[in-house]
Write a protein that holds these residues in place. Structure first.
Motif, short mmCIF file in Angstrom:
data_model
loop_
_atom_site.label_atom_id
_atom_site.label_comp_id
_atom_site.label_asym_id
_atom_site.label_seq_id
_atom_site.Cartn_x
_atom_site.Cartn_y
_atom_site.Cartn_z
N ARG A 72 -28.70 -17.10 36.00
CA ARG A 72 -28.68 -17.68 34.66
C ARG A 72 -29.66 -18.84 34.53
NH1 ARG A 72 -22.95 -19.62 32.41
NH2 ARG A 72 -22.72 -17.36 32.14
N LYS B 226 -24.34 -10.10 27.47
CA LYS B 226 -23.02 -10.37 26.90
C LYS B 226 -21.93 -10.08 27.93
CE LYS B 226 -20.12 -9.24 22.90
NZ LYS B 226 -20.00 -8.41 21.67
N GLU C 139 -21.13 -12.79 30.60
CA GLU C 139 -20.15 -13.84 30.30
C GLU C 139 -18.76 -13.43 30.79
OE1 GLU C 139 -21.06 -16.78 29.15
OE2 GLU C 139 -23.11 -16.01 29.19
N GLU D 139 -16.44 -15.11 33.84
CA GLU D 139 -15.03 -15.44 33.64
C GLU D 139 -14.17 -14.76 34.70
OE1 GLU D 139 -11.57 -15.03 30.18
OE2 GLU D 139 -13.68 -14.67 29.69
#
Length: 229
Positions: free
Chosen positions: A36, A53, A56, A60
Motif C-alpha cells: 500500500r 477494494k 481493504e 480487516e
C-alpha cells in the motif's frame, strides 16, 4: 522480517516455535502495508479497482486474525502494530529489494515486442488522451523511439531516488531536449508524448507491483480463516 518478529517475541518471553501463527500474520500484514505504501507514495493509477477494494477487506481480515493471535500470548494488538508491523513496513531493507525487482522488470520490457504493441495501440487514441499527435502518421517510428527513451528516462529518475540521489533539474531538462532533437519531434507533440510516456510508465509500474503482490492476496483469501472467538 522473521528476525525482527523473533526479537519482539523474545522480549516478551514468547517461544517463536509456539507462535508460528502470530509470525505469519504479522509478516503478511507488514507486506500488505509495504504494498500500500509503495502505491500511495508513487501515486500509481488504480488499474484494479475491484482488487483494491477487496484489499481493504483483506486488511480487516488480517487485523482480526492478528488480534486473535495476540490474545493467545497476552500481547496488546496495538503494541504489536506500533512496535513491529509498522516498523517492518517502513524498513528500507525490506522495501528496496521489491522496488529493485520491479525496476529491473520495467527495464526489461522496453526492448520487447509487447512494449511496442501496447504503446502503439494507445499512443494515438484521442478518446483516451483528449488530444491528437499532429505528425504521428508521418513519424510513427520516431514517435515510438521517443516513447521508449522517455519511458527509460522516467525509470532512471525513480532509480536515482531509490539510491538516495536526485536527478538535477537542469540535467533532466537537457536530457529531454536531447530526446526531442534526436527524433526530430516538434515541441507541441513532444509535450504530448511526455504525458503519454509518463502514463505508460505509471501503468506498467502499477501492473508489475500488483503482479508481485498477487500471491499475498491469494494467501489471505485462501489461508487466513475467520478467527473463532
Amino acid at each position: 522480517m522473521r528476525r525482527e518478529i523473533k526479537e519482539f517475541l523474545l522480549k516478551r518471553d514468547v517461544d517463536i516455535n509456539n507462535a508460528s501463527g502470530l509470525l505469519y500474520i504479522a509478516s503478511m500484514m507488514a507486506n500488505f502495508l509495504i504494498f500500500r505504501s509503495i502505491k500511495e507514495y508513487s501515486g500509481l493509477p488504480n488499474i484494479q479497482p475491484e482488487e483494491n477494494k477487496a484489499d481493504e477487506n483483506r486488511m480487516e481480515k488480517l487485523g482480526q486474525a492478528l488480534s486473535y493471535e495476540c490474545k493467545q500470548f497476552n500481547i496488546e494488538l496495538q503494541e504489536i502494530i506500533d512496535e513491529l508491523v509498522f516498523p517492518m513496513a517502513s524498513n528500507t531493507e525490506l522495501v528496496e529489494p521489491i522496488l529493485k525487482k520491479i525496476y529491473s522488470l520495467l527495464e526489461s520490457i522496453i526492448p520487447s515486442d509487447n512494449f511496442r504493441q501496447t504503446t502503439e495501440n494507445q499512443i494515438e487514441n484521442p478518446d483516451f488522451w483528449g488530444d491528437s499527435l499532429i505528425n504521428y502518421k508521418e513519424l510513427k517510428e520516431k514517435y515510438f523511439e521517443a516513447i521508449k527513451d522517455l519511458f527509460a528516462l522516467a525509470l532512471k529518475v525513480v532509480q536515482y531516488s531509490l539510491d538516495g540521489r536526485e536527478m538535477e533539474q537542469a540535467g533532466h531538462i537537457k536530457k529531454l531536449e536531447e530526446i526531442r532533437k534526436t527524433h526530430g519531434i516538434k515541441t507541441d507533440d513532444f509535450l504530448k508524448l511526455r504525458r503519454r510516456a509518463t502514463e505508460f510508465f505509471r501503468i506498467a509500474f502499477a501492473t508489475y507491483l500488483s503482479i508481485e503482490f498477487q500471491p499475498l492476496r491469494e494467501d489471505v483469501d485462501t489461508k487466513i480463516l475467520e478467527p473463532a472467538y
